[in-house]
Design a protein around this motif. Structure first.
Motif, PDB file in Angstrom:
ATOM      1  N   GLY A 106      83.232  84.844  30.749  1.00 61.25           N
ATOM      2  CA  GLY A 106      83.147  84.391  29.366  1.00 61.25           C
ATOM      3  C   GLY A 106      84.448  83.847  28.811  1.00 61.25           C
ATOM      4  N   TYR A 107      85.567  84.471  29.179  1.00 59.86           N
ATOM      5  CA  TYR A 107      86.836  84.097  28.573  1.00 59.86           C
ATOM      6  C   TYR A 107      87.723  83.240  29.484  1.00 59.86           C
ATOM      7  CZ  TYR A 107      85.911  87.412  24.799  1.00 59.86           C
ATOM      8  OH  TYR A 107      85.360  88.072  23.716  1.00 59.86           O
ATOM      9  N   LEU A 108      87.490  83.280  30.792  1.00 61.87           N
ATOM     10  CA  LEU A 108      88.329  82.513  31.710  1.00 61.87           C
ATOM     11  C   LEU A 108      87.524  81.429  32.412  1.00 61.87           C
ATOM     12  CD1 LEU A 108      90.527  85.415  33.176  1.00 61.87           C
ATOM     13  CD2 LEU A 108      91.107  83.781  31.367  1.00 61.87           C
ATOM     14  N   ASP A 109      86.900  81.785  33.552  1.00 65.19           N
ATOM     15  CA  ASP A 109      86.171  80.783  34.334  1.00 65.19           C
ATOM     16  C   ASP A 109      85.048  81.461  35.106  1.00 65.19           C
ATOM     17  OD1 ASP A 109      86.142  79.280  37.313  1.00 65.19           O
ATOM     18  OD2 ASP A 109      86.181  77.938  35.582  1.00 65.19           O
ATOM     19  N   PRO A 110      83.826  80.898  35.067  1.00 66.50           N
ATOM     20  CA  PRO A 110      82.713  81.505  35.811  1.00 66.50           C
ATOM     21  C   PRO A 110      82.958  81.578  37.310  1.00 66.50           C
ATOM     22  CG  PRO A 110      81.895  79.931  34.195  1.00 66.50           C
ATOM     23  CD  PRO A 110      83.392  79.769  34.227  1.00 66.50           C
ATOM     24  N   GLY A 111      83.655  80.566  37.853  1.00 64.68           N
ATOM     25  CA  GLY A 111      83.969  80.604  39.283  1.00 64.68           C
ATOM     26  C   GLY A 111      84.898  81.755  39.632  1.00 64.68           C
ATOM     27  N   LEU A 112      85.876  82.019  38.763  1.00 66.71           N
ATOM     28  CA  LEU A 112      86.801  83.120  38.990  1.00 66.71           C
ATOM     29  C   LEU A 112      86.087  84.457  38.893  1.00 66.71           C
ATOM     30  CD1 LEU A 112      89.714  84.089  39.436  1.00 66.71           C
ATOM     31  CD2 LEU A 112      90.046  83.962  36.949  1.00 66.71           C
ATOM     32  N   ALA A 113      85.026  84.528  38.084  1.00 72.52           N
ATOM     33  CA  ALA A 113      84.275  85.779  37.925  1.00 72.52           C
ATOM     34  C   ALA A 113      83.642  86.232  39.230  1.00 72.52           C
ATOM     35  CB  ALA A 113      83.202  85.608  36.851  1.00 72.52           C
ATOM     36  N   GLU A 114      83.342  85.287  40.133  1.00 73.95           N
ATOM     37  CA  GLU A 114      82.721  85.644  41.397  1.00 73.95           C
ATOM     38  C   GLU A 114      83.695  86.344  42.336  1.00 73.95           C
ATOM     39  OE1 GLU A 114      80.839  82.301  43.174  1.00 73.95           O
ATOM     40  OE2 GLU A 114      79.552  81.881  41.437  1.00 73.95           O
ATOM     41  N   VAL A 115      84.981  86.065  42.191  1.00 72.45           N
ATOM     42  CA  VAL A 115      85.973  86.682  43.073  1.00 72.45           C
ATOM     43  C   VAL A 115      86.735  87.811  42.388  1.00 72.45           C
ATOM     44  CG1 VAL A 115      86.236  84.571  44.403  1.00 72.45           C
ATOM     45  CG2 VAL A 115      87.759  84.992  42.471  1.00 72.45           C
ATOM     46  N   ALA A 116      86.615  87.920  41.060  1.00 69.29           N
ATOM     47  CA  ALA A 116      87.356  88.945  40.327  1.00 69.29           C
ATOM     48  C   ALA A 116      87.079  90.357  40.847  1.00 69.29           C
ATOM     49  CB  ALA A 116      87.043  88.854  38.831  1.00 69.29           C
ATOM     50  N   PRO A 117      85.810  90.732  41.130  1.00 67.03           N
ATOM     51  CA  PRO A 117      85.577  92.086  41.658  1.00 67.03           C
ATOM     52  C   PRO A 117      86.313  92.354  42.965  1.00 67.03           C
ATOM     53  CG  PRO A 117      83.521  91.115  40.904  1.00 67.03           C
ATOM     54  CD  PRO A 117      84.542  90.029  40.883  1.00 67.03           C
ATOM     55  N   TYR A 118      86.458  91.332  43.805  1.00 73.58           N
ATOM     56  CA  TYR A 118      87.120  91.532  45.092  1.00 73.58           C
ATOM     57  C   TYR A 118      88.637  91.580  44.928  1.00 73.58           C
ATOM     58  CZ  TYR A 118      82.439  90.418  46.605  1.00 73.58           C
ATOM     59  OH  TYR A 118      81.088  90.431  46.767  1.00 73.58           O
ATOM     60  N   ILE A 119      89.137  90.915  43.896  1.00 74.22           N
ATOM     61  CA  ILE A 119      90.564  91.059  43.570  1.00 74.22           C
ATOM     62  C   ILE A 119      90.834  92.497  43.135  1.00 74.22           C
ATOM     63  CG2 ILE A 119      92.391  90.343  41.980  1.00 74.22           C
ATOM     64  CD1 ILE A 119      91.087  87.578  41.896  1.00 74.22           C
ATOM     65  N   VAL A 120      89.918  93.049  42.320  1.00 72.08           N
ATOM     66  CA  VAL A 120      90.035  94.454  41.920  1.00 72.08           C
ATOM     67  C   VAL A 120      89.976  95.354  43.138  1.00 72.08           C
ATOM     68  CG1 VAL A 120      88.928  96.310  40.626  1.00 72.08           C
ATOM     69  CG2 VAL A 120      89.074  94.024  39.634  1.00 72.08           C
ATOM     70  N   LEU A 121      89.089  95.033  44.085  1.00 71.72           N
ATOM     71  CA  LEU A 121      88.963  95.830  45.317  1.00 71.72           C
ATOM     72  C   LEU A 121      90.298  95.892  46.061  1.00 71.72           C
ATOM     73  CD1 LEU A 121      86.069  95.678  47.881  1.00 71.72           C
ATOM     74  CD2 LEU A 121      88.403  95.404  48.680  1.00 71.72           C
ATOM     75  N   VAL A 122      90.936  94.743  46.238  1.00 66.70           N
ATOM     76  CA  VAL A 122      92.205  94.702  46.967  1.00 66.70           C
ATOM     77  C   VAL A 122      93.279  95.488  46.219  1.00 66.70           C
ATOM     78  CG1 VAL A 122      94.054  93.181  47.762  1.00 66.70           C
ATOM     79  CG2 VAL A 122      91.666  92.506  48.083  1.00 66.70           C
ATOM     80  N   LEU A 123      93.338  95.328  44.913  1.00 64.25           N
ATOM     81  CA  LEU A 123      94.351  96.035  44.130  1.00 64.25           C
ATOM     82  C   LEU A 123      94.158  97.548  44.213  1.00 64.25           C
ATOM     83  CD1 LEU A 123      94.541  93.758  40.950  1.00 64.25           C
ATOM     84  CD2 LEU A 123      96.157  93.871  42.866  1.00 64.25           C
ATOM     85  N   ILE A 124      92.917  97.998  44.128  1.00 68.09           N
ATOM     86  CA  ILE A 124      92.651  99.437  44.214  1.00 68.09           C
ATOM     87  C   ILE A 124      93.033  99.968  45.590  1.00 68.09           C
ATOM     88  CG2 ILE A 124      90.823 101.190  44.219  1.00 68.09           C
ATOM     89  CD1 ILE A 124      91.633 100.292  41.470  1.00 68.09           C
ATOM     90  N   LEU A 125      92.720  99.207  46.654  1.00 67.51           N
ATOM     91  CA  LEU A 125      93.082  99.636  48.001  1.00 67.51           C
ATOM     92  C   LEU A 125      94.595  99.748  48.164  1.00 67.51           C
ATOM     93  CD1 LEU A 125      90.598  97.616  50.245  1.00 67.51           C
ATOM     94  CD2 LEU A 125      90.636 100.080  49.878  1.00 67.51           C
TER      95      LEU A 125
END
Length: 290
Positions: free
Chosen positions: A255-274
């Motif tokens: 909603g606030y950035l980019d719909p395309g980025l929303a598809e990879v955002a969860p996996y960015i969170v995954l890497v950061l948590i790991l």
């Protein structure tokens, strides 16, 4: 303000569906130690099973849901009995490869029988628009959130307080000790796979109601991995929190950035948590001494 409220409700509803799908993943891992890469395909099978009973066979919605539950239990038990049980004692990588192969097989079967064209389904919940703090929200989103919340609560209570749930926790902690007190480990394994299939079925039905019945539903199922990594592979409450968090992150990024980025955002969170907390926010850190 209205945009924030809209994204918040949408994120919570999708996060609740994610938590349902991921809960089955966690149940399997806690009880059997198996990382199930076919959980997304279980969600896909669940959606198409309900679609077949409700739309093609024209059964009443309650009967169609029961047919879906029975089919999910049968699939879960058959997978555990004939695919996973013969792999007992094998290396973890071998079992992971088997679940990856199972995922491909289930997707191929769905595509064989139903094709790849999206299919619409009669609405299960009202589609009327509700105004909440200036935002217009479809009523079905709130119904999805309510139903998912009830199911998650019931499954959590089952796991924490019921006889079979306590047996599953005992097997998850120590299989040998559980066997010495008379708990059937094989029965617990079968139950965990059956419950995982049922939770994926409900997630698939809810997701199909707010979107469409199509092969791409399996991509939504892949988001269980960021959810369980965030919440912890062995934490049921963490799974719920992780599902809601990933759902909100995806919606706010779209909603606030980019719909395309929303598809990879969860996996960015995954890497950061790991990188920061490999056991997840709520996961239990285990130290093995030899």
């Amino acid at each position: 303000m209205s945009t924030f409220v809209s994204l918040f409700i949408y994120g919570l509803s999708e996060g609740a569906i994610l938590a349902l799908a991921a809960l089955g993943f966690v149940l399997i891992y806690k009880a059997t130690g198996v990382i199930n890469f076919a959980q997304g395909e279980f969600l896909l099978i669940g959606a198409y099973t309900f679609y077949t009973a409700f739309v093609i066979l024209r059964l009443p919605i309650v009967v169609a849901a029961l047919v879906g539950v029975v089919a999910a239990v049968i699939i879960g038990v058959l997978v555990e009995r004939f695919i996973l049980r013969p792999m007992v004692g094998q290396s973890h990588i071998s079992i992971i490869m088997v679940t990856i192969g199972l995922a491909g097989l289930l997707s191929a079967l769905v595509q064989m029988f139903f094709g790849t064209q999206p299919r619409s389904m009669p609405p299960l919940f009202p589609r009327t628009q509700l105004e909440i703090l200036g935002a217009h929200i479809p009523a079905n989103r709130l119904w999805v959130l309510l139903v998912a919340g009830i199911v998650l609560t019931l499954l959590t209570l089952f796991f924490q307080r019921s006889k079979h749930g306590i047996a599953m926790r005992a097997v998850a902690d120590d299989q040998q000790a559980a066997m010495t007190v008379g708990i059937s480990v094989r029965r617990v394994f079968a139950l965990s796979w059956a419950l995982a299939a049922v939770s994926a079925l409900i997630a698939g039905i809810l997701l199909a109601d707010v979107t469409t019945v199509e092969m791409n539903l399996v991509n939504f199922g892949l988001l269980v991995f960021p959810v369980v990594i965030l919440g912890g592979l062995d934490s049921v409450p963490g799974t719920i929190v992780g599902g809601l968090t990933i759902g909100l992150i995806s919606q706010f990024v779209a909603g606030y950035l980019d719909p395309g980025l929303a598809e990879v955002a969860p996996y960015i969170v995954l890497v950061l948590i790991l990188l920061v907390r490999p056991y997840g926010v709520f996961g239990e850190k285990r130290i093995e001494r030899v």
